[in-house]
Design a protein around this motif. Structure first.
Motif, PDB file in Angstrom:
ATOM      1  N   GLN A 232       0.844  -1.196   0.000  1.00 14.36           N
ATOM      2  CA  GLN A 232       0.000   0.000   0.000  1.00 14.36           C
ATOM      3  C   GLN A 232       0.881   1.249   0.000  1.00 14.36           C
ATOM      4  O   GLN A 232       1.836   1.354   0.772  1.00 14.36           O
ATOM      5  CB  GLN A 232      -0.923   0.021   1.222  1.00 14.36           C
ATOM      6  CG  GLN A 232      -1.906   1.165   1.229  1.00 14.36           C
ATOM      7  CD  GLN A 232      -2.707   1.223   2.512  1.00 14.36           C
ATOM      8  OE1 GLN A 232      -2.266   0.769   3.561  1.00 14.36           O
ATOM      9  NE2 GLN A 232      -3.897   1.787   2.426  1.00 14.36           N
ATOM     10  N   THR A 233       0.576   2.190  -0.892  1.00 12.91           N
ATOM     11  CA  THR A 233       1.455   3.332  -1.140  1.00 12.91           C
ATOM     12  C   THR A 233       0.699   4.645  -1.006  1.00 12.91           C
ATOM     13  O   THR A 233      -0.482   4.734  -1.341  1.00 12.91           O
ATOM     14  CB  THR A 233       2.059   3.229  -2.558  1.00 12.91           C
ATOM     15  OG1 THR A 233       2.855   2.049  -2.636  1.00 12.91           O
ATOM     16  CG2 THR A 233       2.908   4.439  -2.886  1.00 12.91           C
ATOM     17  N   SER A 234       1.386   5.680  -0.521  1.00 14.69           N
ATOM     18  CA  SER A 234       0.834   7.028  -0.453  1.00 14.69           C
ATOM     19  C   SER A 234       1.930   8.019  -0.781  1.00 14.69           C
ATOM     20  O   SER A 234       3.079   7.845  -0.360  1.00 14.69           O
ATOM     21  CB  SER A 234       0.254   7.317   0.935  1.00 14.69           C
ATOM     22  OG  SER A 234      -0.238   8.642   1.013  1.00 14.69           O
ATOM     23  N   PHE A 235       1.579   9.062  -1.527  1.00 17.19           N
ATOM     24  CA  PHE A 235       2.564  10.085  -1.862  1.00 17.19           C
ATOM     25  C   PHE A 235       1.878  11.442  -2.020  1.00 17.19           C
ATOM     26  O   PHE A 235       0.652  11.528  -2.170  1.00 17.19           O
ATOM     27  CB  PHE A 235       3.327   9.733  -3.144  1.00 17.19           C
ATOM     28  CG  PHE A 235       2.460   9.569  -4.365  1.00 17.19           C
ATOM     29  CD1 PHE A 235       2.153  10.646  -5.188  1.00 17.19           C
ATOM     30  CD2 PHE A 235       1.958   8.323  -4.704  1.00 17.19           C
ATOM     31  CE1 PHE A 235       1.356  10.496  -6.307  1.00 17.19           C
ATOM     32  CE2 PHE A 235       1.156   8.153  -5.831  1.00 17.19           C
ATOM     33  CZ  PHE A 235       0.856   9.249  -6.637  1.00 17.19           C
ATOM     34  N   GLN A 236       2.689  12.522  -1.952  1.00 20.10           N
ATOM     35  CA  GLN A 236       2.208  13.881  -2.135  1.00 20.10           C
ATOM     36  C   GLN A 236       2.833  14.466  -3.397  1.00 20.10           C
ATOM     37  O   GLN A 236       3.993  14.187  -3.711  1.00 20.10           O
ATOM     38  CB  GLN A 236       2.563  14.750  -0.929  1.00 20.10           C
ATOM     39  CG  GLN A 236       1.820  14.364   0.343  1.00 20.10           C
ATOM     40  CD  GLN A 236       2.205  15.240   1.519  1.00 20.10           C
ATOM     41  OE1 GLN A 236       3.263  15.852   1.516  1.00 20.10           O
ATOM     42  NE2 GLN A 236       1.348  15.290   2.527  1.00 20.10           N
ATOM     43  N   LEU A 237       2.036  15.312  -4.091  1.00 20.42           N
ATOM     44  CA  LEU A 237       2.491  15.889  -5.350  1.00 20.42           C
ATOM     45  C   LEU A 237       2.194  17.383  -5.367  1.00 20.42           C
ATOM     46  O   LEU A 237       1.023  17.787  -5.361  1.00 20.42           O
ATOM     47  CB  LEU A 237       1.799  15.210  -6.531  1.00 20.42           C
ATOM     48  CG  LEU A 237       2.206  15.710  -7.926  1.00 20.42           C
ATOM     49  CD1 LEU A 237       3.638  15.270  -8.238  1.00 20.42           C
ATOM     50  CD2 LEU A 237       1.241  15.198  -8.983  1.00 20.42           C
TER      51      LEU A 237
END
Length: 786
Positions: free
Chosen positions: A308-313
C-alpha cells in the motif's frame, strides 16, 4: 465600561457581502486565488477495537485488542498478510488447560507451514496463517514454576480444527502474573470477500477464565481504489500552489495502465507539477508520472506497487481566461481508469480583490438595556492583499442602538468595548466614531495583510445599548473607503418586558372608581428588570385625564424578583396618572408582576377611544434615562416607553352640542344666541386686521356645556369638549390641540380681562363652526355645524 474586553470565543461559519475594489489582470498578471484544502473521504478505515463482549461475573478479566488492521482488496489472493491481535489475560484468571477457539469469517482460510497454524517466537512472526506468541511475563520465572506449572515446551498448543478455525490451549496457571498472547494472521488465503471489516470470532467456555468476543484484523475495500485530498496551500499574485495527496487503499491500485485525470473548470489551466514525496510504500519518487495538457493533469505510476502506497504531489495552476473564469470554488473533475473515492475535488477558490463582513451567529439581546453582546463580526479579504493601508470599513447601527462606548460617553475617542482577533496579518485597525450621535464605528486599517493568504479581522464580544421598545433584527450597515457595502444582521432584539391587560372594559367619561382588569408585567429574561446605578423605578403611566382612583395591590406572581414602595401620584402633571414601584432585587428566573384590579377616574377631557397605559421608568427603560446625553437624546425625548397596552376604552362621549346661532358685535358685551340676548365680560374687538372673540362665550354660544369648558391654572390650558372633539388651547403659545393633533396658529392665545381670546377663525376651526363677518354692521355670526 469602555475598557472592558470580552474574551469568550465562538466558532464562525461565514457568508460574505461582496464588495471592494476590483483589479484588472491579464494572463501574465493573474488574479489572486485562494487555494483551499479539501478533506479526504477515506473508505473503509476502522479504528482498533477491544473485545466486543465484556467480562461478566462468571468470566475472568481478559480482553482482545486489534494491533493492526490493514486494507486488502476484494479480489481473490493467496497468502495475504492480515492484522495482529493481542489477548490480555488478567493475573490468576485461568488454570492449566484453559482454551479458546479462533475462527476466520467465510472466504478466509489459514495458509503457510504446519497446516497454517503454530506457535511463533516473536510477536510479529508471520510464518503461519495463525501464529501464536506467548508473553508469559513472570509466570515462567523459575521461582513461580512450581505453582504455575509452567513448561515452555507445551505452554501453548495451537491445533488446526478446520481450514478457517484453530484451538489455542494454555497449559499453565497464571497465578503469579498476567499473561499476553499475540495472534498473528500472517498468511491467509482470501476468496473474494465482501467489502467491510474482517472480524475474527473468539469463543471460550464460560468456566475457562477467558472471554468470548470478536476482533477486527483487516478491512476489505474495492479493488484499485485511490483516495484523494488537497493540503499545504499557498497563494500569491503570480504562483498558486497546492499539494495533492494520493493514497492507494490497496497495493497496485495505480499501475502503468491506471491513471487519474484532474480537469480544471473553464478559464483555468495547470502550470506545473513538481517532484512527488513518497510517504510510505515501495515506490520511488521518480515512479510518479505527470502530464499536463492545458486544463488537464494526468497522474500515473511507472511501476506497480506491491505494498500500500501514499505520496504527495505539489501542483500549480493559474487563471488563463478572466472572462470565463467564474468566482467561487475551483472544482477539478476527476476521471481516468483508476477508481477514486471522489468524482470531483475543490482545489481552490477564485475571487476579485475585495472583502466582506459577516456574522455567523447573531445573538439575542434585550431592548432598553446596555452591555448587550453582538455576534462576532468577521471582516475578511476575498483574496490576499485586498485591503489598502489607510482605508476604512464602517459599521453603522440603526437609530435603535448605540455602541457601548458611545452610550457611555459623548466623546468615546478610540475606546472599544470588545476585542479584536486577526489572522494572516490583517489587523491593527484604529477605532473611531462618526456622526452626530456616534452610531458609526470606523475602522482604519494601518497594518494591512502582507501574507499570501486572505486575512480576517474578528470583532469579538462587541457590546451595544438599545433603546426601549426596539424589537426585531438589528442590522449593521457596512461601508467605508475599502469599498465594502451591504448590511449584516448582528443580533435579534426582543422586548425586555411585556405589558398585558386581562380585559378591556368600557369606561364612562366623568366618573371615578371604575375598575379595569389585572395588568401584568412579564420579563422576557432574567434580570430584565434593571437595578443598578441607583435606577430601579417602574412607572405605569396613564394618558392625560385618567388617574388611579386608589393605589392597587402590586405583587410578584411568578419568579423571584422583589418589589417595594408602591404608590400612585401625578408627579406634577396634574391630569396624568401614574403608578410607581421600585425593584428591590433583580430576578434569577424571569418574573411576572401583577397589578390587581386597579380602579380609574376618567375626567371629562378624555376623548372616545382606547386608554393606553405605557410602561416607563429606569428599571425597564434604562437606556432612555442613562447614557451620554448628546448621543441618546432622542431616546430620552421620544422613546422612554418599554411597552404599552390598552387597558380600557372610553365609549360614552361627552354631552353633545346643539345646533345654535350666535351674533357678536364688535365693542359690545351684548350678544345673542338663537335670538336670546346674553352679556359677556369681554367684548369682541379687532386688532391688526383680526377679529378676536372670547373663547368661553363662543363655546357656550355653540352649545358646549359649562362643565365641558375647563381651565387648568397649573398649565394655563383651556380645554373645550364638544361631542367627541376635545380642543385644548395653551395661553401665550400658538399651539391649538384638537383630539391630540397639534395645530400651530399664526397668533398666540392671549387673555383680556382674565378671559382667553382668539381670532374668531381659530375658534371656528377648533369647534367646527361657520364664521361670517358683516363689515357694515360690525357683527360676527358664529353658527354651529353640528
Amino acid at each position: 465600561m469602555s475598557d472592558k474586553i470580552r474574551q469568550k470565543d465562538k466558532n464562525n461559519i461565514s457568508v460574505y457581502i461582496q464588495g471592494g475594489e476590483k483589479k484588472v489582470m491579464t494572463k501574465f498578471n493573474k488574479k489572486m486565488i485562494n487555494v483551499l484544502a479539501t478533506a479526504t473521504l477515506v473508505a473503509g478505515v476502522a479504528a482498533p477495537i477491544a473485545a466486543l463482549t465484556a467480562p461478566t461475573a462468571i468470566h475472568a478479566a481478559s480482553s482482545y485488542t486489534a494491533l493492526s488492521t490493514p486494507s486488502i482488496s476484494s479480489s481473490a489472493q493467496s497468502n495475504a498478510t492480515l492484522g495482529r491481535a493481542k489477548v490480555s489475560i488478567s493475573q490468576a484468571s485461568i488454570a492449566a488447560g484453559a482454551s479458546f477457539t479462533v475462527t476466520l469469517p467465510k472466504g478466509f482460510e489459514f495458509s503457510g507451514a504446519n497446516n497454517g497454524v503454530g506457535r511463533v517466537t516473536t510477536a510479529t512472526d508471520d510464518t503461519y496463517g495463525l501464529g501464536v506468541y506467548l508473553d508469559a511475563q513472570d509466570n515462567d520465572d523459575p521461582e513461580n514454576i512450581p505453582s504455575t506449572g509452567y513448561n515452555d515446551a507445551n505452554a501453548v498448543e495451537v491445533t488446526k480444527l478446520t481450514n478457517n478455525s484453530a484451538k489455542v490451549t494454555l497449559n499453565f496457571s497464571n497465578s503469579k502474573d498476567s499473561a499476553d498472547l499475540y495472534l498473528n494472521f500472517g498468511k491467509v488465503n482470501v476468496t473474494g470477500p465482501s467489502n467491510g471489516p474482517v472480524k475474527v470470532s473468539i469463543d471460550a467456555a464460560s468456566a475457562s477464565g477467558l472471554t468470548s468476543g470478536e476482533v477486527t484484523i483487516a478491512n476489505v475495500v474495492s479493488s484499485g481504489q485511490v483516495s484523494l485530498s488537497v493540503a499545504d496551500t499557498v497563494s500569491s499574485e503570480e504562483n498558486f500552489t497546492a499539494t495533492l495527496k494520493v493514497k492507494e487503499e490497496t497495493a497496485g491500485s495505480l499501475a502503468n495502465n491506471n491513471n487519474i485525470k484532474f480537469k480544471l473548470p473553464s478559464g483555468f489551466k495547470w502550470n506545473t507539477a513538481g517532484n512527488a514525496t513518497v510517504l510510505y510504500g515501495d515506490i520511488a519518487s521518480g515512479d510518479v508520472i505527470t502530464k499536463i495538457d492545458g486544463d488537464t493533469l494526468t497522474l500515473s505510476l511507472k511501476n506497480q506497487s506491491t505494498k500500500q502506497t501514499s505520496f504527495q504531489l505539489p501542483v500549480e495552476f493559474y487563471v488563463d481566461d478572466e472572462t470565463s473564469a467564474k468566482e467561487g470554488d475551483v472544482t477539478a473533475n476527476i476521471s481516468g481508469s483508476a477508481t477514486t473515492d471522489v468524482s470531483s475535488l475543490v482545489v481552490g477558490s477564485y475571487g476579485q480583490i475585495g472583502g466582506g463582513v459577516s456574522v455567523a451567529t447573531p445573538s439575542t439581546i434585550l431592548a432598553g438595556h446596555d452591555e448587550q453582546k453582538l455576534g462576532d463580526i468577521v471582516i475578511k479579504e476575498t483574496v490576499a492583499k485586498s485591503f489598502v493601508n489607510g482605508r476604512t470599513v464602517t459599521l453603522r447601527l440603526p437609530e435603535g442602538a448605540r455602541w457601548q462606548s458611545t452610550f457611555e460617553s459623548n466623546s468615546p475617542g478610540s475606546n472599544f468595548v470588545g476585542s479584536m482577533e486577526n489572522t494572516n496579518g490583517l489587523g491593527g485597525a484604529d477605532v473611531s466614531y462618526t456622526d452626530s450621535d456616534k452610531r458609526t464605528l470606523k475602522l482604519t486599517f494601518k497594518n494591512v495583510n502582507s501574507t499570501t493568504d486572505a486575512g480576517t479581522l474578528k470583532l469579538k464580544n462587541v457590546e451595544v445599548a438599545t433603546q426601549p421598545g426596539f424589537s426585531g433584527d438589528l442590522n449593521v450597515e457596512v461601508g467605508g473607503s475599502q469599498g465594502l457595502s451591504g448590511t449584516v444582521k448582528v443580533a435579534t432584539v426582543k422586548q425586555a418586558v411585556t405589558l398585558a391587560a386581562a380585559s378591556k372594559p368600557t369606561l364612562t367619561i366623568g366618573l371615578g372608581d371604575q375598575q379595569v382588569g389585572d395588568i401584568t408585567i412579564t420579563e422576557a429574561a432574567k434580570e430584565a428588570f434593571v437595578k443598578k446605578d441607583g435606577s430601579r423605578e417602574v412607572i405605569l403611566e396613564l394618558p392625560t385625564g385618567v388617574r388611579f382612583a386608589s393605589t392597587p395591590e402590586v405583587k410578584v406572581t411568578a419568579g423571584d424578583v422583589k418589589v417595594k414602595s408602591v404608590s400612585t401620584d401625578t408627579y406634577g402633571e396634574s391630569n396624568k396618572g401614574r403608578l410607581s414601584f421600585y425593584i428591590d432585587s433583580e430576578s434569577a428566573t424571569p418574573s411576572t408582576i401583577t397589578i390587581s384590579a386597579p380602579k380609574l377616574t376618567v375626567d371629562r377631557t378624555v376623548a372616545q377611544g382606547d386608554i393606553v397605559a405605557k410602561l416607563k421608568g429606569s428599571a425597564v427603560s434604562y437606556t432612555a434615562y442613562k447614557g451620554a446625553t448628546d448621543n441618546t437624546q432622542n431616546w430620552k425625548d421620544n422613546n422612554t416607553a418599554a411597552a404599552e397596552v390598552a387597558i380600557a376604552t372610553v365609549g360614552t362621549p361627552a354631552p353633545g352640542a346643539t345646533s345654535t346661532k350666535a351674533v357678536f358685535t364688535l365693542g359690545s358685551t351684548s350678544y345673542t344666541v338663537d335670538g336670546q340676548s346674553k352679556t359677556a365680560e369681554v367684548a369682541p374687538y379687532a386688532e391688526n386686521g383680526r377679529t378676536y372673540l372670547p373663547v368661553r362665550y363662543a363655546a357656550e354660544a355653540l352649545g358646549v356645556s359649562p362643565q365641558n369648558i375647563l381651565f387648568d391654572k397649573a398649565t394655563s390650558t383651556v380645554t373645550l369638549i364638544k361631542g367627541s372633539t376635545v380642543a385644548q388651547i395653551k395661553l401665550n403659545t400658538n399651539l391649538l390641540t384638537v383630539n391630540g393633533s397639534v395645530i400651530r396658529m399664526d397668533v398666540k392665545a392671549v387673555t383680556n380681562k382674565n378671559r382667553t381670546v382668539l381670532p374668531i377663525s381659530w375658534v371656528g376651526r377648533a369647534l367646527d363652526a361657520s364664521i361670517n363677518y358683516d363689515a357694515t354692521a360690525k357683527t360676527v355670526t358664529v353658527e354651529n355645524n353640528k
